[in-house]
Design a protein around this motif. Structure first.
Motif, PDB file in Angstrom:
ATOM      1  N   ARG A  52      20.340  44.275  34.677  1.00  0.00           N
ATOM      2  CA  ARG A  52      21.537  45.085  35.090  1.00  0.00           C
ATOM      3  C   ARG A  52      22.725  44.291  35.648  1.00  0.00           C
ATOM      4  N   GLN A  53      22.279  43.347  36.494  1.00  0.00           N
ATOM      5  CA  GLN A  53      23.286  42.874  37.065  1.00  0.00           C
ATOM      6  C   GLN A  53      24.037  41.726  36.510  1.00  0.00           C
ATOM      7  N   MET A  54      22.854  41.136  35.800  1.00  0.00           N
ATOM      8  CA  MET A  54      23.431  39.835  34.900  1.00  0.00           C
ATOM      9  C   MET A  54      24.332  40.534  33.927  1.00  0.00           C
ATOM     10  N   GLN A  55      23.829  41.587  33.262  1.00  0.00           N
ATOM     11  CA  GLN A  55      24.790  42.137  32.300  1.00  0.00           C
ATOM     12  C   GLN A  55      26.089  42.615  32.703  1.00  0.00           C
ATOM     13  N   GLN A  56      26.269  43.242  33.663  1.00  0.00           N
ATOM     14  CA  GLN A  56      27.739  43.397  34.429  1.00  0.00           C
ATOM     15  C   GLN A  56      28.381  42.099  34.558  1.00  0.00           C
ATOM     16  N   GLU A  57      27.811  40.936  34.996  1.00  0.00           N
ATOM     17  CA  GLU A  57      28.426  39.975  35.300  1.00  0.00           C
ATOM     18  C   GLU A  57      28.954  39.332  33.974  1.00  0.00           C
TER      19      GLU A  57
ATOM     20  N   ASP B  55      33.234  28.588  25.277  1.00  0.00           N
ATOM     21  CA  ASP B  55      32.016  28.185  24.352  1.00  0.00           C
ATOM     22  C   ASP B  55      30.661  27.978  24.796  1.00  0.00           C
ATOM     23  N   THR B  56      30.631  27.256  26.067  1.00  0.00           N
ATOM     24  CA  THR B  56      29.466  27.140  26.601  1.00  0.00           C
ATOM     25  C   THR B  56      28.978  28.400  27.432  1.00  0.00           C
ATOM     26  N   THR B  57      29.815  28.966  27.879  1.00  0.00           N
ATOM     27  CA  THR B  57      29.260  30.251  28.485  1.00  0.00           C
ATOM     28  C   THR B  57      28.543  31.333  27.358  1.00  0.00           C
ATOM     29  N   GLY B  58      29.304  31.215  26.225  1.00  0.00           N
ATOM     30  CA  GLY B  58      28.797  32.044  25.015  1.00  0.00           C
ATOM     31  C   GLY B  58      27.177  31.395  24.528  1.00  0.00           C
TER      32      GLY B  58
ATOM     33  N   LEU C 204      30.212  31.419  37.030  1.00  0.00           N
ATOM     34  CA  LEU C 204      31.080  31.263  36.051  1.00  0.00           C
ATOM     35  C   LEU C 204      32.002  32.392  36.142  1.00  0.00           C
ATOM     36  N   ASP C 205      31.635  33.380  36.602  1.00  0.00           N
ATOM     37  CA  ASP C 205      32.432  34.646  36.894  1.00  0.00           C
ATOM     38  C   ASP C 205      33.572  34.416  37.667  1.00  0.00           C
TER      39      ASP C 205
ATOM     40  N   ASP D  16      37.922  33.995  36.948  1.00  0.00           N
ATOM     41  CA  ASP D  16      38.632  34.750  37.920  1.00  0.00           C
ATOM     42  C   ASP D  16      39.804  33.730  38.368  1.00  0.00           C
ATOM     43  N   ARG D  17      39.087  32.594  38.935  1.00  0.00           N
ATOM     44  CA  ARG D  17      40.388  31.565  39.468  1.00  0.00           C
ATOM     45  C   ARG D  17      41.124  30.987  38.388  1.00  0.00           C
ATOM     46  N   GLN D  18      40.475  30.578  37.215  1.00  0.00           N
ATOM     47  CA  GLN D  18      41.285  30.132  36.079  1.00  0.00           C
ATOM     48  C   GLN D  18      42.710  31.233  35.708  1.00  0.00           C
ATOM     49  N   PHE D  19      42.373  32.474  35.633  1.00  0.00           N
ATOM     50  CA  PHE D  19      43.376  33.471  35.457  1.00  0.00           C
ATOM     51  C   PHE D  19      44.364  33.445  36.613  1.00  0.00           C
ATOM     52  N   ALA D  20      43.835  33.574  37.636  1.00  0.00           N
ATOM     53  CA  ALA D  20      44.843  33.278  38.993  1.00  0.00           C
ATOM     54  C   ALA D  20      45.596  31.883  38.885  1.00  0.00           C
ATOM     55  N   HIS D  21      45.014  30.893  38.432  1.00  0.00           N
ATOM     56  CA  HIS D  21      45.544  29.723  38.387  1.00  0.00           C
ATOM     57  C   HIS D  21      47.051  29.853  37.378  1.00  0.00           C
ATOM     58  N   LEU D  22      46.451  30.271  36.165  1.00  0.00           N
ATOM     59  CA  LEU D  22      47.564  30.380  35.154  1.00  0.00           C
ATOM     60  C   LEU D  22      48.792  31.299  35.471  1.00  0.00           C
ATOM     61  N   MET D  23      48.356  32.321  36.336  1.00  0.00           N
ATOM     62  CA  MET D  23      49.600  33.250  36.763  1.00  0.00           C
ATOM     63  C   MET D  23      50.213  32.731  38.072  1.00  0.00           C
ATOM     64  N   GLU D  24      49.829  31.601  38.641  1.00  0.00           N
ATOM     65  CA  GLU D  24      50.240  31.078  39.876  1.00  0.00           C
ATOM     66  C   GLU D  24      51.984  30.932  39.818  1.00  0.00           C
TER      67      GLU D  24
END
Length: 203
Positions: A93-98, A132-135, A168-169, A173-181
Motif C-alpha cells: 500500500r505505501q509503495m503504491q501511494q508513493e 524513464d528509469t522510474t518507469g 524519487l518522490d 517534488d524538488r524538481q517541480f519546486a526548482h522549475l517554479m523558483e
C-alpha cells in the motif's frame, strides 16, 4: 516550416486573395489598387496572427527543435502513464501511494513545461532519464510481484525499490519546486514593492 507558421501564412494568403479578387472581379477596381490592397491585407493578417514577444508560441517559433521538445514531453508522458498503470497493481500500500504520487507530480511537471517550454531543456535530464528509469523500476517491481518469485535476488530488488521510491518522490517534488523558483522570486519581489508602497502611503 513549422505547422503554426504555415497556418499563419495560409490564413494571410487566403485573406490577401479575397482582398485582391473581390474588388478586381466584382467591382472592377484598378489592378494596381487591388494588388496593393491584397499585399496590405496579407501583411496585416500576418502581423496580427504573430505570437506576442516572450510568449510560449514565440519561443517555439524561434526554435528549430520545437518538434523534438514536443516529442520529449510525449515520451515522458508515456512513461508516467506506465508508472500510473503499474502503480495500481502494486500490493504494498505505501509503495503504491508513493508511485501514484510520483506519477501525479510528474504529470504536473509536464503540464507546467508545456506552458513554459523555455524550461524544457534545463529539465531534459529529468525528462529523459529520471522519469524513464522510474518507469523501469516500477514495472520491474510489478513483474516480480506478479511472478511470485521469492529468490534472494528478487527479494533484494524489491526491498531496494521500496527504499528508493521515497527518494524519487522527494526528487520529483524538488524538481517541480526548482522549475517554479523564478516565479516565486518574481512574486516575492512584487510583494516587497507593494509592501513598501503601502507603508509610504500610510496604509
Amino acid at each position: 516550416m513549422q505547422k503554426r507558421q504555415l497556418a499563419r501564412m495560409l490564413a494571410a494568403l487566403a485573406a490577401a486573395a479575397a482582398a485582391f479578387f473581390v474588388p478586381a472581379a466584382a467591382l472592377h477596381w484598378n489592378l494596381l489598387v487591388c494588388m496593393a490592397l491584397g499585399i496590405g491585407i496579407y501583411l496585416a493578417v500576418w502581423l496580427l496572427t504573430s505570437p506576442a514577444p516572450g510568449s510560449r508560441e514565440a519561443y517555439l517559433d524561434a526554435r528549430g527543435d520545437a518538434a523534438d521538445l514536443a516529442a520529449m514531453l510525449e515520451e515522458a508522458a508515456h512513461d508516467l502513464h506506465e508508472v500510473r498503470l503499474s502503480a495500481q497493481r502494486i500490493r504494498d500500500r505505501q509503495m503504491q501511494q508513493e508511485a501514484l504520487h510520483l506519477a501525479a507530480t510528474g504529470e504536473k511537471i509536464l503540464a507546467y513545461l508545456r506552458e513554459h517550454p523555455q524550461k524544457i531543456m534545463p529539465a531534459r535530464r529529468f525528462l529523459t532519464y529520471f522519469i524513464d528509469t522510474t518507469g523501469k523500476i516500477v514495472r520491474q517491481y510489478v513483474k516480480f510481484q506478479q511472478s511470485g518469485l521469492e529468490t534472494q535476488q528478487v527479494l533484494a530488488f524489491q526491498e531496494k525499490a521500496r527504499a528508493l521510491l521515497p527518494k524519487l518522490d522527494d526528487a520529483f517534488d524538488r524538481q517541480f519546486a526548482h522549475l517554479m523558483e523564478d516565479e516565486r522570486f518574481d512574486v516575492e519581489a512584487d510583494m516587497t514593492v507593494i509592501e513598501n508602497m503601502l507603508q509610504s502611503e500610510g496604509l
